[in-house]
Design an enzyme around this catalytic site. Sequence first.
Site, PDB file in Angstrom:
ATOM      1  N   GLY A  11       0.858  -1.194   0.000  1.00 17.47           N
ATOM      2  CA  GLY A  11       0.000   0.000   0.000  1.00 17.47           C
ATOM      3  C   GLY A  11       0.887   1.234   0.000  1.00 17.47           C
ATOM      4  N   ARG A  72       0.496  -4.629  -5.595  1.00 17.51           N
ATOM      5  CA  ARG A  72       0.634  -5.900  -4.876  1.00 17.51           C
ATOM      6  C   ARG A  72       0.861  -6.898  -5.996  1.00 17.51           C
ATOM      7  NH1 ARG A  72      -0.622  -4.208   0.450  1.00 17.51           N
ATOM      8  NH2 ARG A  72      -2.363  -2.759   0.466  1.00 17.51           N
ATOM      9  N   ASP A 103       5.634  -4.955   5.578  1.00 18.70           N
ATOM     10  CA  ASP A 103       6.019  -6.313   5.938  1.00 18.70           C
ATOM     11  C   ASP A 103       6.241  -7.231   4.721  1.00 18.70           C
ATOM     12  OD1 ASP A 103       5.924  -8.613   7.908  1.00 18.70           O
ATOM     13  OD2 ASP A 103       4.175  -9.060   6.672  1.00 18.70           O
ATOM     14  N   THR A 125       4.621   2.164   5.301  1.00 19.21           N
ATOM     15  CA  THR A 125       3.244   1.652   5.421  1.00 19.21           C
ATOM     16  C   THR A 125       2.547   2.434   6.522  1.00 19.21           C
ATOM     17  OG1 THR A 125       1.867  -0.205   6.162  1.00 19.21           O
ATOM     18  CG2 THR A 125       4.134  -0.251   6.889  1.00 19.21           C
ATOM     19  N   ASP A 127       0.492   1.217   8.484  1.00 20.77           N
ATOM     20  CA  ASP A 127       0.028   0.297   9.536  1.00 20.77           C
ATOM     21  C   ASP A 127       0.896   0.244  10.797  1.00 20.77           C
ATOM     22  OD1 ASP A 127      -1.989  -0.380   7.773  1.00 20.77           O
ATOM     23  OD2 ASP A 127      -0.937  -2.140   7.001  1.00 20.77           O
ATOM     24  N   ASP A 129       3.286  -1.771  11.311  1.00 24.33           N
ATOM     25  CA  ASP A 129       3.324  -3.195  11.670  1.00 24.33           C
ATOM     26  C   ASP A 129       4.674  -3.845  11.359  1.00 24.33           C
ATOM     27  OD1 ASP A 129       3.067  -3.108   8.937  1.00 24.33           O
ATOM     28  OD2 ASP A 129       1.480  -4.593   8.806  1.00 24.33           O
ATOM     29  N   ARG A 171      -4.643  -3.052   8.994  1.00 24.34           N
ATOM     30  CA  ARG A 171      -4.542  -4.505   8.720  1.00 24.34           C
ATOM     31  C   ARG A 171      -4.695  -5.292  10.002  1.00 24.34           C
ATOM     32  NH1 ARG A 171       0.011  -6.486   4.472  1.00 24.34           N
ATOM     33  NH2 ARG A 171      -1.176  -6.061   2.600  1.00 24.34           N
TER      34      ARG A 171
HETATM   35  P1  ADP Z   1       3.150  -4.511   2.479  1.00 24.09           P
HETATM   36  O1  ADP Z   1       4.503  -4.486   1.896  1.00 24.09           O
HETATM   37  O2  ADP Z   1       2.573  -3.138   2.675  1.00 24.09           O
HETATM   38  O3  ADP Z   1       3.044  -5.389   3.707  1.00 24.09           O
HETATM   39  P2  ADP Z   1       1.956  -6.667   0.948  1.00 24.09           P
HETATM   40  O4  ADP Z   1       1.895  -7.633   2.072  1.00 24.09           O
HETATM   41  O5  ADP Z   1       0.806  -6.646  -0.003  1.00 24.09           O
HETATM   42  O6  ADP Z   1       2.147  -5.163   1.394  1.00 24.09           O
HETATM   43  O7  ADP Z   1       3.285  -7.016   0.134  1.00 24.09           O
HETATM   44  C1  ADP Z   1       3.656  -6.254  -0.986  1.00 24.09           C
HETATM   45  C2  ADP Z   1       4.249  -7.155  -2.020  1.00 24.09           C
HETATM   46  O8  ADP Z   1       5.446  -7.731  -1.511  1.00 24.09           O
HETATM   47  C3  ADP Z   1       3.401  -8.342  -2.437  1.00 24.09           C
HETATM   48  O9  ADP Z   1       2.395  -8.000  -3.345  1.00 24.09           O
HETATM   49  C4  ADP Z   1       4.439  -9.228  -3.060  1.00 24.09           C
HETATM   50  O10 ADP Z   1       4.770  -8.786  -4.357  1.00 24.09           O
HETATM   51  C5  ADP Z   1       5.646  -8.981  -2.139  1.00 24.09           C
HETATM   52  N1  ADP Z   1       5.722 -10.051  -1.144  1.00 24.09           N
HETATM   53  C6  ADP Z   1       4.911 -10.237  -0.073  1.00 24.09           C
HETATM   54  N2  ADP Z   1       5.253 -11.350   0.616  1.00 24.09           N
HETATM   55  C7  ADP Z   1       6.298 -11.891  -0.058  1.00 24.09           C
HETATM   56  C8  ADP Z   1       7.092 -13.059   0.133  1.00 24.09           C
HETATM   57  N3  ADP Z   1       6.888 -13.883   1.167  1.00 24.09           N
HETATM   58  N4  ADP Z   1       8.086 -13.304  -0.765  1.00 24.09           N
HETATM   59  C9  ADP Z   1       8.307 -12.479  -1.796  1.00 24.09           C
HETATM   60  N5  ADP Z   1       7.587 -11.349  -2.030  1.00 24.09           N
HETATM   61  C10 ADP Z   1       6.601 -11.060  -1.177  1.00 24.09           C
HETATM   62  O1  F6P Z   2      -1.267  -1.827   4.372  1.00 21.35           O
HETATM   63  C1  F6P Z   2      -1.839  -0.553   4.254  1.00 21.35           C
HETATM   64  C2  F6P Z   2      -3.330  -0.672   4.089  1.00 21.35           C
HETATM   65  O2  F6P Z   2      -3.869   0.629   3.923  1.00 21.35           O
HETATM   66  C3  F6P Z   2      -4.052  -1.390   5.238  1.00 21.35           C
HETATM   67  O3  F6P Z   2      -4.235  -0.557   6.356  1.00 21.35           O
HETATM   68  C4  F6P Z   2      -5.319  -1.795   4.549  1.00 21.35           C
HETATM   69  O4  F6P Z   2      -5.870  -2.944   5.177  1.00 21.35           O
HETATM   70  C5  F6P Z   2      -4.837  -2.133   3.173  1.00 21.35           C
HETATM   71  O5  F6P Z   2      -3.650  -1.419   2.953  1.00 21.35           O
HETATM   72  C6  F6P Z   2      -5.795  -1.791   2.068  1.00 21.35           C
HETATM   73  O6  F6P Z   2      -5.244  -2.280   0.896  1.00 21.35           O
HETATM   74  P1  F6P Z   2      -5.716  -1.906  -0.563  1.00 21.35           P
HETATM   75  O7  F6P Z   2      -5.202  -0.545  -0.870  1.00 21.35           O
HETATM   76  O8  F6P Z   2      -5.066  -2.939  -1.426  1.00 21.35           O
HETATM   77  O9  F6P Z   2      -7.206  -1.954  -0.572  1.00 21.35           O
END
Ligand code: ADP
Ligand code: F6P
Length: 322
Positions: A11, A72, A103, A125, A127, A129, A171
Amino acid sequence: MIKIAVLCSGGDSQGMNACIQTIVNMASVHGIMVMGVRRGYQGLIEDDMIELTRESVANIGNLGGCVLKVSRCPEFKTAEGVKKGYETLLKNRIDYLIVIGGDGSFRGAIELSRLGAKVITMPGTIDNDLFYTDRTLGFDTAVNNAVSAIDNIRQTMEANNRGLIVEVMGRECGHIALNVAVAVCAHSVAVKEVNTTISDIVSDVKQCLNKGITSPVVVISEAVDYSVDDVRRAVEQECGIECRTSVIGYLQRGGAPSVFDRVFAIQLGINAIELILKGVSNIALGIRNRNVFYMKLEDVYNLKDEFDKLLYRQLRNLHNLK
Ligand code: ADP
Ligand code: F6P
């Protein structure tokens, strides 16, 4: 000449643009070339990048969103996807990759570093987190946005003697909910970390109504497994007060970064380039006790969430809640 790339993933969060701008400006001082990867890991897989210059990033520091765009990218969660991303780095002779994200994005960066990429990550982020750092970029602005939205809604609730039930993002993590709740002196806060139930909320609201509160405010984290409407129905039925609901949602994620987030973003950008000049890589930058620091990227997940139970208890003490 050192050539680096920067991408934002997951995000978007306020401060990402200020970070990109600082990376480019600081890099230009040291003759480092910066490529901007569009759409996070999706763009890395597709080799979608452009050169960033002082001119192209001028005046973006005060903008929310992300000029490079985010994504994502499910494919990057596969070994094949990571390999494609790594090959893009090799093909473009990228010496260092800066990843700004949360994360999941950090997990992707770790996978790239395991293949041999030199990576620097920054916590981007709303969050909050990522628990190795006190703050993630965007959290402060997101909390401020939610607080000003609630301040507005509250005026009309007060005028009508209505209760207000609001949901905020975050989240799985209750940090946004708790900080927003404290800032607005909410009468009840529901977070997953303490397993708040609807009955707990009803009990809090009842206690506050008995003390003469006419417009109780309840903040719930999106992580809990019930909705604002579930809470509204229970409170209306059991406490006999009319309520309204609001899901603050994306209001939290837009708009100019707060001063804290801007300064943090600039510090992150400067530190990243200084570390690259020293040849340091595979680290995560963060902030602890107001100091920007870095640690080994692989170690960030050794630190677990320390939900601020003291702050949670202080909010309850403020309303003398059992
Ligand atoms: P954030 O980085 O905000 O936590 P996401 O969890 O959606 O958001 O992760 C962002 C992107 O990071 C994912 O869409 C994916 O491309 C990559 N990613 C997430 N988890 C993994 C993983 N275990 N291994 C490799 N890439 C990952
Ligand atoms: O990780 C940031 C965040 O804004 C969370 O707080 C929320 O749950 C999520 O992204 C929303 O994701 P998207 O923009 O994909 O709807």
